[in-house]
Design an enzyme around this catalytic site. Structure first.
Site, mmCIF file in Angstrom:
data_model
loop_
_atom_site.group_PDB
_atom_site.id
_atom_site.type_symbol
_atom_site.label_atom_id
_atom_site.label_comp_id
_atom_site.label_asym_id
_atom_site.label_seq_id
_atom_site.Cartn_x
_atom_site.Cartn_y
_atom_site.Cartn_z
ATOM 1 N N ASP A 11 64.130 -4.080 -6.366
ATOM 2 C CA ASP A 11 64.311 -4.076 -4.926
ATOM 3 C C ASP A 11 65.346 -5.139 -4.599
ATOM 4 O O ASP A 11 65.215 -6.286 -5.042
ATOM 5 C CB ASP A 11 62.988 -4.409 -4.213
ATOM 6 C CG ASP A 11 61.955 -3.299 -4.416
ATOM 7 O OD1 ASP A 11 62.323 -2.229 -4.921
ATOM 8 O OD2 ASP A 11 60.790 -3.530 -4.059
ATOM 9 N N ASP A 130 57.103 8.160 0.102
ATOM 10 C CA ASP A 130 56.021 7.181 0.191
ATOM 11 C C ASP A 130 54.831 7.894 0.816
ATOM 12 O O ASP A 130 54.925 8.396 1.941
ATOM 13 C CB ASP A 130 56.436 5.994 1.070
ATOM 14 C CG ASP A 130 57.577 5.185 0.451
ATOM 15 O OD1 ASP A 130 57.807 5.327 -0.765
ATOM 16 O OD2 ASP A 130 58.227 4.423 1.186
#
Lengths: 251, 202
Positions: A11, A130
């Protein structure tokens, strides 16, 4: 045989690697290019870079980071975060990215999947989803799990495959950050539903979790971040364990 | 065997991203340049035909460059990568397209009944013809990185490495000075880099 892939996820924010605990509390874990090189040396099969702030703050993932990675790394990598047009994707592909992943932009504009597949081929288009389990079923969430949608996860993934997604990166928001193992029940179900590769994400805490996800759900790849970044799981050890369990891995 | 310093010419026909290929050649310190017109072929010892995306569309772009007669007449080593490899076959099912016809093989689509998941994405091991220079000092059953939905049929005359994904297909082919690899050597770790070095020294 096609091997199962182990994918560290980096990330990134402002050109630095960070990892959120349930995407909220961010900690700095280093330079993405250096980290990527380390992972490629350790035997990672692929890398995913997610610009986790890109969607929220409308930032584009940096082209320069993409180029720097492509110059130094000899394994494939995917870049995601803030890609909402064919033009955004093209800039990353021209900067050496092998695949791009799209998430909320595809939810807002599903045609984007068709357009990207038509422009670059399905193999370049990773749909990141997600998902969170609610009493009524599994639903797609946006912005790191903050926003619920009306899209039923199974329905969305099936639709995305028909539109031209080449691969699904499925993150269980219920499991993400918990280190309690992957959501093998949901992954098994989704894997039986579609005929494109699935990358499992969310919940990796120990090496056995990777054994379980491959044995139980037969997904194509498993992704994790903090367990790799903080050295809790070393990729050579993990692959040795998977091989011992009879799971096909690239040594 | 070419004892002079290799210099690789990359056929520039607008078929997708070649950043990673150039980056790999840079890492290997292999000099390279772009081929835009027929006389550029004379400047290089080895030729790479890259390629991503749709084989039919790539063939159209390659034809539009006017480089086809010069490519077919080449006697120096040529390496087609991925769609670049498919271009040197006779035909592709993708868009039902005629290819260059340099190697008499067909490019077919994976059957989802046999292969389950298409595209074929990831690292797969290949069975290597041990006598082929392209794979010198690369162990049999080495893993390479594949990403494709179409494959070139297995053929005992031209297949120099094969791979199994539901069916056996050509991971690499050769006819005389023309070579092709379905996987991406520029993304296949150290084994891929070794293959590029081997090619540069054929």
């Amino acid at each position: 045989m096609l091997s199962k892939r182990i994918i560290p996820c980096l990330d990134v924010k402002d050109g630095r690697t960070v990892k959120g605990i349930n995407f909220v509390d961010l900690r700095d874990a280093g330079d993405p290019v250096e980290l990527a090189w380390q992972y490629s040396q350790q035997g990672a099969d692929e890398l995913v870079f997610l610009d986790i702030t890109a969607t929220v703050e409308k930032r584009k993932t940096t082209i320069e980071m993409c180029k720097a990675v492509a110059r130094q790394i000899n394994i494939p990598f995917t870049i995601g975060g803030g890609i909402s047009t064919v033009h955004d994707a093209e800039a990353l592909l021209n900067a050496g990215a092998d695949k791009i992943s799209i998430n909320s932009a595809a939810v807002r504009n599903p045609q984007l999947i068709n357009d990207l597949a038509a422009a670059f081929g399905v193999q370049f288009v990773v749909l990141a989803v997600d998902t969170k389990h609610l009493p009524e079923g599994d639903f797609v969430h946006l912005n790191g799990g903050r926003i619920a949608t009306q899209l039923q996860t199974q329905h969305w993934i099936t639709q995305a495959e028909q539109r031209g997604a080449g691969e699904i990166l499925l993150t269980s928001m219920d499991k993400d950050g918990t280190k309690s193992g992957f959501d093998n029940v949901l992954l098994t179900q989704i894997n039986q539903l579609i005929s494109i590769p699935i990358i499992a994400s969310g919940g990796a805490g120990k090496a056995q979790d990777f054994v379980d996800v491959f044995e139980k759900s037969n997904v194509d790849a498993a992704l994790a971040a903090s367990v790799f970044h903080y050295g809790e799981i070393l990729i050579p050890d993990l692959k040795a364990m998977l091989k011992l369990k009879g799971i096909e891995v690239r040594m | 065997m070419n004892q002079t310093t290799p210099k690789i010419g990359i056929v520039n026909y607008g078929a997708g991203n070649i950043f990673s290929l150039k980056a790999a050649l840079d890492r290997l310190a292999l000099p390279y340049g772009m081929i835009n017109q027929a006389q550029d072929f004379d400047n290089f010892t080895h030729i790479i035909i890259p390629g991503v995306g749709h084989a039919g569309a790539a063939m159209q772009k390659l034809s539009d460059t006017g480089l086809l007669p010069a490519i077919k007449a080449l006697t120096k080593p040529v390496l087609g990568i991925c769609v670049g490899m498919q271009l040197i076959t006779n035909y592709s099912e993708e868009g039902n397209s005629a290819m260059t016809g340099i190697i008499p093989l067909k490019t077919l689509r994976f059957n989802t009944q046999l292969s389950k998941k298409v595209p074929h994405i990831g690292w797969n091991n290949v069975e290597i013809n041990p006598n082929n220079k392209l794979f010198a000092q690369i162990a049999n059953e080495t893993y390479f990185y594949f990403v494709h939905s179409y494959f070139i049929e297995f053929n005992t005359n031209f297949t120099i490495a094969n791979c199994n994904y539901g069916n056996i297909f050509s991971a690499a082919i050769q006819k005389n000075n023309f070579y092709g690899v379905q996987f991406h050597p520029e993304k296949s770790g150290q084994a891929g880099e070794k293959l590029l070095l081997n090619f540069a020294h054929i």
